[in-house]
Motif scaffolding. Structure first.
Motif, PDB file in Angstrom:
ATOM      1  N   ARG A 226       0.860  -1.249   0.156  1.00  0.00           N
ATOM      2  CA  ARG A 226       0.139   0.033   0.046  1.00  0.00           C
ATOM      3  C   ARG A 226       0.844   1.215  -0.050  1.00  0.00           C
ATOM      4  O   ARG A 226       0.526   2.086  -0.610  1.00  0.00           O
ATOM      5  N   GLU A 227       1.859   1.146   0.775  1.00  0.00           N
ATOM      6  CA  GLU A 227       2.725   2.546   0.868  1.00  0.00           C
ATOM      7  C   GLU A 227       3.671   2.573  -0.427  1.00  0.00           C
ATOM      8  O   GLU A 227       3.606   3.799  -0.755  1.00  0.00           O
ATOM      9  N   ARG A 228       4.022   1.578  -0.993  1.00  0.00           N
ATOM     10  CA  ARG A 228       4.707   1.743  -2.379  1.00  0.00           C
ATOM     11  C   ARG A 228       3.736   2.043  -3.543  1.00  0.00           C
ATOM     12  O   ARG A 228       4.049   3.201  -4.308  1.00  0.00           O
ATOM     13  N   ALA A 229       2.396   1.647  -3.365  1.00  0.00           N
ATOM     14  CA  ALA A 229       1.348   2.247  -4.611  1.00  0.00           C
ATOM     15  C   ALA A 229       0.982   3.847  -4.124  1.00  0.00           C
ATOM     16  O   ALA A 229       1.050   4.447  -4.982  1.00  0.00           O
ATOM     17  N   ARG A 230       1.138   3.979  -2.979  1.00  0.00           N
ATOM     18  CA  ARG A 230       0.939   5.492  -2.637  1.00  0.00           C
ATOM     19  C   ARG A 230       2.053   6.511  -3.201  1.00  0.00           C
ATOM     20  O   ARG A 230       1.913   7.524  -3.918  1.00  0.00           O
ATOM     21  N   LEU A 231       3.272   5.808  -2.911  1.00  0.00           N
ATOM     22  CA  LEU A 231       4.369   6.738  -3.322  1.00  0.00           C
ATOM     23  C   LEU A 231       4.448   6.708  -5.113  1.00  0.00           C
ATOM     24  O   LEU A 231       4.738   7.408  -5.456  1.00  0.00           O
ATOM     25  N   ALA A 232       4.118   5.680  -5.731  1.00  0.00           N
ATOM     26  CA  ALA A 232       3.894   5.545  -6.982  1.00  0.00           C
ATOM     27  C   ALA A 232       2.992   6.743  -7.359  1.00  0.00           C
ATOM     28  O   ALA A 232       3.388   7.428  -8.337  1.00  0.00           O
ATOM     29  N   ARG A 233       1.929   6.693  -6.727  1.00  0.00           N
ATOM     30  CA  ARG A 233       0.783   7.544  -7.389  1.00  0.00           C
ATOM     31  C   ARG A 233       1.428   9.009  -7.141  1.00  0.00           C
ATOM     32  O   ARG A 233       1.145  10.265  -8.069  1.00  0.00           O
ATOM     33  N   GLU A 234       2.018   9.187  -5.866  1.00  0.00           N
ATOM     34  CA  GLU A 234       2.426  10.601  -5.810  1.00  0.00           C
ATOM     35  C   GLU A 234       3.533  11.156  -6.636  1.00  0.00           C
ATOM     36  O   GLU A 234       3.517  12.367  -7.449  1.00  0.00           O
ATOM     37  N   MET A 235       4.396   9.933  -7.028  1.00  0.00           N
ATOM     38  CA  MET A 235       5.468  10.381  -7.919  1.00  0.00           C
ATOM     39  C   MET A 235       5.036  10.603  -9.432  1.00  0.00           C
ATOM     40  O   MET A 235       5.366  11.651  -9.842  1.00  0.00           O
ATOM     41  N   HIS A 236       4.089  10.027  -9.764  1.00  0.00           N
ATOM     42  CA  HIS A 236       3.611  10.046 -11.048  1.00  0.00           C
ATOM     43  C   HIS A 236       2.623  11.448 -11.114  1.00  0.00           C
ATOM     44  O   HIS A 236       2.771  12.083 -12.267  1.00  0.00           O
ATOM     45  N   ASP A 237       1.736  11.590 -10.270  1.00  0.00           N
ATOM     46  CA  ASP A 237       0.909  12.581 -10.230  1.00  0.00           C
ATOM     47  C   ASP A 237       1.864  14.276  -9.932  1.00  0.00           C
ATOM     48  O   ASP A 237       0.931  15.229 -10.471  1.00  0.00           O
ATOM     49  N   THR A 238       2.790  14.241  -9.288  1.00  0.00           N
ATOM     50  CA  THR A 238       3.234  15.454  -9.012  1.00  0.00           C
ATOM     51  C   THR A 238       4.820  15.641  -9.775  1.00  0.00           C
ATOM     52  O   THR A 238       4.904  16.592 -10.845  1.00  0.00           O
ATOM     53  N   VAL A 239       5.560  14.877  -9.578  1.00  0.00           N
ATOM     54  CA  VAL A 239       7.018  14.960 -10.025  1.00  0.00           C
ATOM     55  C   VAL A 239       6.917  14.843 -11.529  1.00  0.00           C
ATOM     56  O   VAL A 239       7.460  15.429 -12.232  1.00  0.00           O
ATOM     57  N   ALA A 240       6.008  13.778 -12.112  1.00  0.00           N
ATOM     58  CA  ALA A 240       6.093  13.696 -13.438  1.00  0.00           C
ATOM     59  C   ALA A 240       5.253  14.585 -14.303  1.00  0.00           C
ATOM     60  O   ALA A 240       5.606  15.149 -15.264  1.00  0.00           O
ATOM     61  N   HIS A 241       4.336  15.243 -13.631  1.00  0.00           N
ATOM     62  CA  HIS A 241       3.869  16.453 -14.113  1.00  0.00           C
ATOM     63  C   HIS A 241       4.435  17.678 -14.422  1.00  0.00           C
ATOM     64  O   HIS A 241       4.606  18.093 -15.429  1.00  0.00           O
TER      65      HIS A 241
END
Length: 435
Positions: A226-241
């Motif tokens: 769950r924590e890895r999925a949350r980090l993946a979402r945050e990285m994709h939604d913020t840094v990738a943007h």
């Protein structure tokens, strides 16, 4: 095989008591009684592996009315479950333990009392399956065997055999004989059944503890997922943007820039943004993999990418990459070591550009014996540093963690001439796997 004291001492005490009983009654029944009593005592030595045979060997002495300890010990062993109890305790006369590689659902080994009633030629695996399919029937068989042995012991002890000396058999004498014979048979049987129940309860408690441990491990793995999925979402939604916006803006700037230098700078920013997006997508993909997927993870860029880092760092950066960059040599190095070397060079060059712009820099990567040496050394800055960039101060700490996890060493310290030295020694032999 070494016998544990807690197993050997009770058996030694029982053997000593039986031997003392034989010695004390040696003159009561003549040489025949003494011979059978000695035989029954010696049978105690084999009661763990052959409980039924040992019990049968004690019956002649029991029928004479002088020996009690040896038949009681053999009867206790039958009720306690036979060799299974001592197999778990490391008794030398026990058969070999079952393999630990057996499936988790395989029932425990069949006790001697139950296995004695199985059809001839039945193997341990088929007997375990038979016990699982017909548990109630096997339990009744075992109870029948134990009860039959106890009844046989009481009968042999109570019945007035013809070769015994004549004895009065009035009502009181008969009652006392029945009570003593029942006590002789029931006491060791009850103690043996209690020991078997206690052993089974201990096994169930161990299984319960193992099950709870597996549940805790599963819960921890699920929390990590769950924590890895949350980090993946945050990285994709913020840094990738934000990186995507940088790439788009730099592309537009490259198309509208007037001077060649401006277009080259915008193109470099666009390429760096694309590389950063590729790295970010790779990391997001790794974070979304299940913890126990078993899929091999891509370690990322390795030694082959270091020349490009050196070339992109500018004309003041020189690389000394003998041997280690050769494809044949690099292929023999572990991928995680290659990736750590790439990241060390990358972070060191980034720090030089931030804190010592224009400094002369030397990058050395050398494969020497069982280690890979990575060294980045720079001189004093030749230009004033640009605007300060956000920094968490975790760059060198992360490089040190990479080196330590691989079993290597890491040094980062100022040089006497005003520059800075970053040096890592990474093992590439057996020490890497041991770490």
């Amino acid at each position: 095989m070494i016998v544990k004291p807690r197993v050997a001492l009770p058996d030694a005490a029982l053997f000593a008591l039986s031997a003392t009983e034989v010695w004390a009654t040696r003159s009561f029944g003549g040489p025949v009684s003494f011979t059978f009593a000695t035989l029954g005592t010696l049978a105690l030595l084999f009661r763990h592996r052959f409980p039924l045979i040992a019990f049968a060997a004690t019956l002649p002495a029991l029928s004479l009315g002088y020996i009690w300890f040896s038949p009681m010990g053999a009867l206790y062993e039958i009720a306690a479950g036979g060799p299974d109890r001592h197999r778990a305790q490391g008794w030398p006369f026990s058969p070999a333990r079952p393999s630990k590689s057996a499936p988790s659902g395989t029932p425990p080994a069949t006790s001697f009392a139950s296995a004695a009633l199985l059809p001839p030629g039945t193997t341990a695996a088929t007997s375990s399956a038979t016990l699982t399919r017909s548990g109630e029937r096997v339990i009744s068989r075992r109870a029948l065997l134990i009860g039959g042995c106890a009844l046989l012991a009481a009968t042999v002890s109570c019945v007035p055999w013809p070769f015994r000396a004549p004895a009065p058999w009035g009502l009181s004498d008969t009652i006392l004989a029945v009570m003593l014979s029942s006590l002789l048979a029931l006491a060791p049987t009850a103690l043996g059944l209690f020991a078997a129940s206690r052993r089974e309860l201990a096994g169930r408690l161990e299984e319960l503890a193992a099950s709870r441990e597996r549940e805790r491990e599963l819960a921890a793995e699920q929390a990590v997922v769950r924590e890895r999925a949350r980090l993946a979402r945050e990285m994709h939604d913020t840094v990738a943007h934000h990186i995507s916006l940088i790439a788009v803006q730099s592309g537009a700037l490259e198309a509208t820039a007037r001077g060649p230098q401006a277009r080259a700078a915008a193109g470099a920013v666009r390429e760096l943004s694309r590389d950063a997006l590729d790295e970010l997508r790779r990391m997001v993909g790794l974070l979304r993999l299940p913890v126990t997927s078993g899929q091999p993870l891509d370690a990322g860029p390795g030694l082959a990418g270091i020349p490009a880092l050196v070339a992109a760092a500018g004309p003041g950066t020189h690389g000394e990459l003998p041997g280690a960059m050769a494809p044949a040599d690099a292929a023999r190095l572990p991928s995680d070591v290659q990736h750590a070397a790439y990241r060390i060079v990358q972070e060191a060059l980034t720090n030089i550009r931030k804190h010592a712009p224009g400094a002369e820099t030397r990058v050395l990567v050398r494969h020497s014996g069982d280690v890979l040496v990575v060294e980045v050394r720079n001189g004093p800055a030749s230009a004033a540093p640009g605007p300060a960039l956000p920094s968490g101060g975790h760059g060198l700490a992360g490089l040190r963690e990479r080196a330590v996890q691989l079993g290597g060493e890491f040094i980062a310290s100022p040089a006497a001439t005003g520059g800075f030295l970053v040096r890592a020694t990474l093992p590439v032999g057996p020490a890497v796997e041991a770490a």
